[in-house]
Design a protein around this motif. Structure first.
Motif, short mmCIF file in Angstrom:
data_model
loop_
_atom_site.label_atom_id
_atom_site.label_comp_id
_atom_site.label_asym_id
_atom_site.label_seq_id
_atom_site.Cartn_x
_atom_site.Cartn_y
_atom_site.Cartn_z
N LEU A 191 0.85 -1.19 0.00
CA LEU A 191 0.00 0.00 0.00
C LEU A 191 0.88 1.24 0.00
O LEU A 191 1.94 1.26 0.63
CB LEU A 191 -0.91 0.00 1.23
N ASP A 192 0.41 2.26 -0.71
CA ASP A 192 1.20 3.49 -0.79
C ASP A 192 1.15 4.29 0.50
O ASP A 192 2.15 4.81 0.96
CB ASP A 192 0.67 4.38 -1.94
N THR A 193 -0.05 4.35 1.07
CA THR A 193 -0.22 5.28 2.19
C THR A 193 -0.11 4.63 3.56
O THR A 193 0.07 5.31 4.55
CB THR A 193 -1.60 5.95 2.08
N GLU A 194 -0.29 3.34 3.62
CA GLU A 194 -0.28 2.67 4.93
C GLU A 194 0.70 1.51 4.94
O GLU A 194 1.01 0.95 3.88
CB GLU A 194 -1.67 2.14 5.26
N ALA A 195 1.12 1.14 6.13
CA ALA A 195 2.01 -0.02 6.24
C ALA A 195 1.17 -1.25 6.54
O ALA A 195 0.19 -1.17 7.27
CB ALA A 195 3.01 0.21 7.37
N VAL A 196 1.52 -2.35 5.97
CA VAL A 196 0.76 -3.57 6.23
C VAL A 196 1.50 -4.44 7.25
O VAL A 196 2.72 -4.38 7.35
CB VAL A 196 0.51 -4.41 4.96
N ILE A 197 0.72 -5.21 7.98
CA ILE A 197 1.33 -6.22 8.85
C ILE A 197 1.23 -7.53 8.07
O ILE A 197 0.14 -7.97 7.75
CB ILE A 197 0.57 -6.31 10.19
N PRO A 198 2.35 -8.11 7.73
CA PRO A 198 2.29 -9.26 6.81
C PRO A 198 1.85 -10.55 7.49
O PRO A 198 2.58 -11.53 7.55
CB PRO A 198 3.72 -9.34 6.30
N PHE A 199 0.66 -10.55 8.01
CA PHE A 199 0.13 -11.73 8.70
C PHE A 199 -0.57 -12.63 7.68
O PHE A 199 -1.53 -12.22 7.04
CB PHE A 199 -0.84 -11.28 9.80
N LYS A 200 -0.09 -13.84 7.56
CA LYS A 200 -0.63 -14.71 6.50
C LYS A 200 -1.60 -15.73 7.09
O LYS A 200 -1.21 -16.56 7.90
CB LYS A 200 0.52 -15.42 5.79
N SER A 201 -2.84 -15.62 6.66
CA SER A 201 -3.85 -16.53 7.23
C SER A 201 -4.58 -17.23 6.09
O SER A 201 -4.20 -17.11 4.92
CB SER A 201 -4.83 -15.72 8.08
N ARG A 202 -5.68 -17.90 6.44
CA ARG A 202 -6.49 -18.57 5.41
C ARG A 202 -7.67 -17.70 5.00
O ARG A 202 -8.67 -18.19 4.50
CB ARG A 202 -6.98 -19.91 5.94
N PHE A 203 -7.57 -16.44 5.30
CA PHE A 203 -8.62 -15.49 4.95
C PHE A 203 -8.03 -14.59 3.86
O PHE A 203 -7.14 -13.79 4.12
CB PHE A 203 -8.98 -14.72 6.23
N PHE A 204 -8.53 -14.78 2.64
CA PHE A 204 -7.92 -14.10 1.50
C PHE A 204 -8.83 -13.02 0.91
O PHE A 204 -10.02 -12.95 1.22
CB PHE A 204 -7.61 -15.12 0.38
N ASN A 205 -8.20 -12.23 0.06
CA ASN A 205 -8.92 -11.20 -0.67
C ASN A 205 -8.67 -11.47 -2.13
O ASN A 205 -7.51 -11.61 -2.53
CB ASN A 205 -8.35 -9.84 -0.25
#
Ligand code: GTP
Ligand code: MG
Length: 581
Positions: free
Chosen positions: A136-150
């Protein structure tokens, strides 16, 4: 609004304001026949409503078998947030690259979601390997990998303009208007009670989503406790859950110990190096505290996380946004899981039990005898135990006593939890069905008469022995905890709330005695039978004038009293999780 963070698109919250509770999903089921959950074997369906006496002869699964099977199913399942218009065919084809799909369904909950169950767990790893964390350009992501996808569409051609699927059905409970229509068109009162059960019981898809939600939370907790299990309990699994009920979760850390016991062989004794704390309660609080933090900061879709650690039974409460479930996570609460199993057995033994419990839970809610907030009123759990007790008191009994379920138990059924003997037979098929053939209409009427005239001031309700006993203390309502006999599960109920229950039970019994009030009248649109009992205002006109409504000042006073009764200092909190008794 809290941000939704998913496997492919993990975001930090846009702002810190969090809703205490997410709105329930419309849960419109969008699925194709042949591939959907509706196809699962019939024994996996919640016990259906059948006519009194017409019991299903198919072997019934043990509670533990159902729990294990569904958990295993959930572990092979993913949750996908989809674009609103998507080609189902292409979607399935795309996912099938990772392995065969056992079944899937779509539902709507402020967006379109797909629940996809693969045949093999490996498919999930394959899918995960192809998945990336969003940038993301404006926000930082927390790279938490789960079984819930987009899922994002690369090409417009993957969209469709026509409705998503060939068949869609609604999973949300019917509106009150629809319910009253359904009830009015029923052929008899028995039919009304069964109709209500059918319309509001948890659907197969809803049950799957509950187990999947537990499984997703288990993945998070497993970061700290690798062999932990998160089991659903309470009305999600005890056969009395209605669409929209909360999701009670039990974080089971003893599974770890169970595995390790067998490893203590030979001359060496290996044990883990662990930290100690002064009490089990402190250990529970510490564990829930870190899991609560983790859910709050990293749990995709977990919003409104509250750590309620000073309650008698510490818990973490949060909303799971995508499923719409209000979740209560506890640990060190194994007796509640056993209570759920007991209720499941009672609910599965005779088809009249669930129909009666559902209708009485509705009746109690319609008259504000129960509430979703804790207070000095009766809980659904206590009300269900009252119905079980009543059914044990019929002649011949419709349900066996807990003592007789214990006498049928084998060595494998033996279960002692924290010194409490929780042994009872787990195999439902070994319990003899009741010879009682009373109709639901009669049972409902008799229930109201029985509790309208019960000596609450003298007697206690005890499903272990199935008989009234002298009350050991002065609580207005005494219902013995089935597994901890010295405790009262309805200690929170005030005298005025009990009186309200008694008055309404008498009033309902009186209504049912009026011949014209329980005759079907589908054409006239006049409420009859069960409908009459569920209309709060209709009933009050049968009460003597002075009982219709208390003055406002009195109502405020009793509300204040119930809040006071329910203060954290008081051990009489009604909330099952905040004050297990
Ligand atoms: P609803 O959530 O109201 O649909 O019903 P529920 O049965 O799930 O009740 P709740 O969420 O309040 O509690 C979950 C479970 O905890 C119950 O099913 C019981 O097994 C257990 N429980 C609730 N209250 C008590 C209590 O006062 N004493 C004991 N021992 N267990 C309780
Ligand atoms: Mg519950």
């Amino acid at each position: 609004m809290a941000a939704r963070s998913v496997g492919l698109l993990t975001r930090l919250p846009l702002c810190s304001q969090r809703p205490a509770q997410v709105p329930r999903p419309a849960f419109r089921l969008l699925s194709c026949p042949g591939t959907v959950a509706a196809d699962v074997r019939s024994e996996e369906q919640p016990p259906d409503c059948r006519k009194a006496g017409s019991e299903d002869k198919a072997p019934k699964k043990r509670f533990s078998e159902v729990q294990k099977e569904r958990r295993e199913q959930a572990q092979r399942t993913v949750l996908i947030h989809c674009p609103s218009k998507i080609s189902e065919k292409k979607f399935l084809k795309y996912l099938s690259q990772h392995g065969p799909i056992n079944n899937h369904f779509f539902y709507e909950s402020f967006g379109l979601y797909a629940v996809v169950e693969f045949c093999q767990k490996d498919s999930i790893n394959s899918l995960k390997n192809e998945t990336h964390t969003p940038c993301l350009d404006t926000e930082a992501v927390i790279p938490f990998k789960s079984r819930f996808f987009n899922l994002k569409l690369k090409h417009q051609s993957n969209r469709i303009s026509e409705p998503l699927c060939t068949q869609s059905s609604s999973q949300s409970p019917p509106s009150s208007k629809k319910l009253f229509e359904l009830l009015n068109y029923a052929e008899s009162m028995d039919d009304q009670l069964n109709t209500l059960l059918k319309a509001f019981q948890l659907t197969e898809e809803n049950i799957k989503l509950r187990y999947l939600t537990c499984s997703l939370i288990e993945d998070i907790a497993a970061a700290y406790f690798p062999s932990c299990v998160v089991w659903p309990f309470g009305s999600s699994v005890n056969s009395f859950g209605k669409l929209g009920c909360d999701l009670d979760m039990f974080l089971d850390l003893d599974e770890i110990e169970k595995c390790d016991v067998h490893k203590n062989v030979g001359n060496f004794l290996m044990e883990f190096q662990v930290k100690n704390v002064p009490s089990g309660r402190i250990a529970t609080q510490k564990i829930l505290s870190v899991i609560g933090e983790c859910l709050d900061h990293f749990g995709p879709g977990c919003v409104g996380v509250q750590k309620i650690l000073n309650a008698r039974c510490p818990l973490v409460r949060f909303s799971h946004q995508a499923s719409g479930f209000q979740c209560d996570l506890t640990t060190n609460n194994r007796i509640a899981l056993k209570s759920s199993e007991l209720l499941y057995i009672y609910g599965s033994l005779d088809s009249r039990v669930r129909a009666l419990v559902f209708s009485l839970r509705f009746w109690a809610r319609a008259h504000s005898l129960t509430s979703s907030i804790p207070g000095a009123w009766i809980t659904n759990f206590s009300l269900t135990v009252m119905v079980i007790f009543f059914l044990q008191r019929r002649s011949p009994p419709i349900l066996p006593t807990l003592d007789s379920l214990k006498s049928l138990a084998d060595a494998e059924d033996r279960c002692v939890i924290e010194g409490s003997n929780c042994t009872f037979i787990q195999d439902l098929n070994k319990i003899k069905p009741s010879g009682n053939t009373e109709t639901l209409e009669l049972l409902l009427k008799e229930f109201f008469e029985y509790f309208g005239n019960f000596s609450f001031n003298k007697n206690s309700i005890n499903i272990r022995q199935g008989k009234e006993q002298n009350k050991p203390d002065s609580s207005p309502l005494h219902i013995q905890n089935p597994f901890e006999p010295s405790l009262n599960i309805s200690k929170n109920v005030s005298q005025s709330q009990l009186q309200k229950l008694v008055d309404l039970a008498r009033e309902s019994a009186w209504i049912l005695q009026q011949e014209d009030r329980h005759q079907p009248s589908p054409s006239s649109k006049r409420p009859w039978g069960l409908t009459t009992l569920l209309i709060p205002t209709a009933g009050s006109k049968f009460l003597p004038k002075k009982k219709r409504k208390k003055p406002v000042s009195e109502r405020v006073k009793s509300l204040l009293e119930s809040i006071k009764d329910n203060s954290p200092e008081s051990s009489t909190n009604t909330d099952g999780k905040t004050a297990m008794s």
